[in-house]
Design a protein around this motif. Structure first.
Motif, mmCIF file in Angstrom:
data_model
loop_
_atom_site.group_PDB
_atom_site.id
_atom_site.type_symbol
_atom_site.label_atom_id
_atom_site.label_comp_id
_atom_site.label_asym_id
_atom_site.label_seq_id
_atom_site.Cartn_x
_atom_site.Cartn_y
_atom_site.Cartn_z
ATOM 1 N N LEU A 1 0.833 -1.198 0.000
ATOM 2 C CA LEU A 1 0.000 0.000 0.000
ATOM 3 C C LEU A 1 0.866 1.245 0.000
ATOM 4 O O LEU A 1 2.057 1.200 0.305
ATOM 5 N N ARG A 2 0.235 2.369 -0.359
ATOM 6 C CA ARG A 2 0.892 3.668 -0.340
ATOM 7 C C ARG A 2 0.039 4.613 0.473
ATOM 8 O O ARG A 2 -1.190 4.549 0.413
ATOM 9 N N ALA A 3 0.668 5.490 1.247
ATOM 10 C CA ALA A 3 -0.060 6.401 2.115
ATOM 11 C C ALA A 3 0.436 7.823 1.933
ATOM 12 O O ALA A 3 1.633 8.062 1.788
ATOM 13 N N ALA A 4 -0.500 8.774 1.921
ATOM 14 C CA ALA A 4 -0.188 10.201 1.921
ATOM 15 C C ALA A 4 -1.044 10.819 3.022
ATOM 16 O O ALA A 4 -2.208 11.160 2.802
ATOM 17 N N VAL A 5 -0.484 10.902 4.216
ATOM 18 C CA VAL A 5 -1.247 11.323 5.396
ATOM 19 C C VAL A 5 -0.563 12.511 6.062
ATOM 20 O O VAL A 5 0.596 12.412 6.490
ATOM 21 N N THR A 6 -1.269 13.634 6.119
ATOM 22 C CA THR A 6 -0.778 14.837 6.776
ATOM 23 C C THR A 6 -1.959 15.487 7.491
ATOM 24 O O THR A 6 -3.054 14.914 7.553
ATOM 25 N N ALA A 7 -1.745 16.701 7.998
ATOM 26 C CA ALA A 7 -2.822 17.422 8.675
ATOM 27 C C ALA A 7 -3.916 17.842 7.698
ATOM 28 O O ALA A 7 -5.065 18.055 8.090
ATOM 29 N N GLU A 8 -3.573 17.966 6.397
ATOM 30 C CA GLU A 8 -4.543 18.429 5.404
ATOM 31 C C GLU A 8 -5.131 17.320 4.549
ATOM 32 O O GLU A 8 -6.129 17.526 3.858
#
Length: 328
Positions: free
Chosen positions: A144-151
């Motif tokens: 899997l790939r994740a792009a997790v930030t505050a926004e």
């Protein structure tokens, strides 16, 4: 965004990655899986591949003859001709590729929205904390790939299975992309399993929404499931089992290193065991494959499981270095 543009952007994304030196066999397998999902995926990828190849071939124009305005034949095209055409195609491809990447990861690959790539081998499990306080637990042979930030909170499940504990946020939903489905939550505990185009979503706590991709202006089907529910998606169809807390617990038994079955066919049980082990079990006949099996088994104790089959059902078990063959 239309479904066609989304497909073209995904194709551009794959073609960009394909040119990188770190391309691996596992990446190729994932690309093959994506191409096999829909004919539209193949067409978009082939179109972009064609133009990419044409850009490479333009350099060959320099080896052909052309006549200049003064009537003199010269060998080789004017340098600006080949480079201008090549640059035009390259810019077209770069534009599509840039928007494909930018729409998914604003700020670019090296920016604050860069992907985090996470993978487990066959038989492996891994727990990964995310920047927002959420946590992902990966099952065997998962990518899997994740792009997790505050926004932004997005995960792409390329293959395999993962359990999600999502930190609640009223402002930023948590979205899992699995094939042609998206699973959206604000804060909950659930798992997603992807087998090619087939998706299974199991909810432990909270509520999740499952959407199907559709074009602009089209009515997009949506399914909402809650605690103790399981949704199984096969192609265009979605099946929901409600009040199935025991079944949810069985589907998540892998988190404790176990497999749990309730009167499943031996064929299905063996297929599940084979997800976790390099040496595969093979059933030789339909009679043995149809036997119903129930119980809890360690994912790695294949020898104990085959002894159970022999002692309980009288099945023949022949083990070699490459496989374990089971027959009536």
């Amino acid at each position: 965004m239309t479904d066609q543009r989304k497909t073209e952007e995904e194709a551009a994304h794959w073609l960009c990655l394909r040119q990188e030196p770190g391309w691996r066999e596992a990446d190729q397998q994932h690309l093959d899986d994506w191409l096999a999902e829909r004919v539209a995926n193949k067409m978009a990828y082939w179109r972009l591949s064609y133009w990419w190849q044409q850009a490479d071939r333009i350099v060959a124009v320099g080896d052909t003859a052309f006549a200049d305005p003064r009537g003199t034949t010269r060998t080789g095209a004017p340098p600006w001709t080949a480079f201008a055409i090549a640059a035009s195609i390259a810019m077209m491809f770069a534009f599509v590729g840039f928007h494909a990447l930018h729409d998914r990861y604003p700020g670019g690959a090296g920016g604050s929205f860069a992907q985090q790539r996470i993978e487990t081998r066959v038989g492996g499990r891994k727990i990964v904390p995310l920047d927002d306080g959420s946590r992902i637990e990966l099952n065997t042979a998962t990518l899997l790939r994740a792009a997790v930030t505050a926004e932004r909170r997005e995960v792409w499940l390329d293959r395999g299975e993962a359990y999600f504990e999502v930190r609640h946020s009223d402002k930023v939903p948590f979205t899992v992309h699995a094939g042609l489905r998206t699973i959206t939550v604000l804060g909950t505990k659930f798992s997603v399993r992807r087998d090619g185009g087939n998706i299974t979503v199991s909810v432990v706590e909270g509520r999740v929404r499952i959407d199907e991709a559709g074009g602009e202006g089209a009515e997009v089907p949506s399914t909402t499931i809650t605690r103790g529910n399981i949704a199984k998606i096969e192609g265009p169809s979605t099946y929901v089992a409600t009040k199935a807390s025991d079944l949810v617990a069985d589907t998540l038994a892998w988190r404790g290193g176990m497999l749990s079955f309730e009167q499943s066919t031996l064929g299905d049980v063996v297929a599940e065991f084979n997800r976790y082990n390099q040496r595969k079990m093979v059933i030789s006949d339909a009679e043995a494959a149809s036997i119903r099996v129930g119980g809890n088994f360690s994912v790695s104790n294949v020898d104990g499981f085959t002894r159970f089959l022999h002692n309980t059902f009288g099945l023949e078990v022949q083990a070699t270095a490459d496989e374990i063959r089971i027959s009536s």
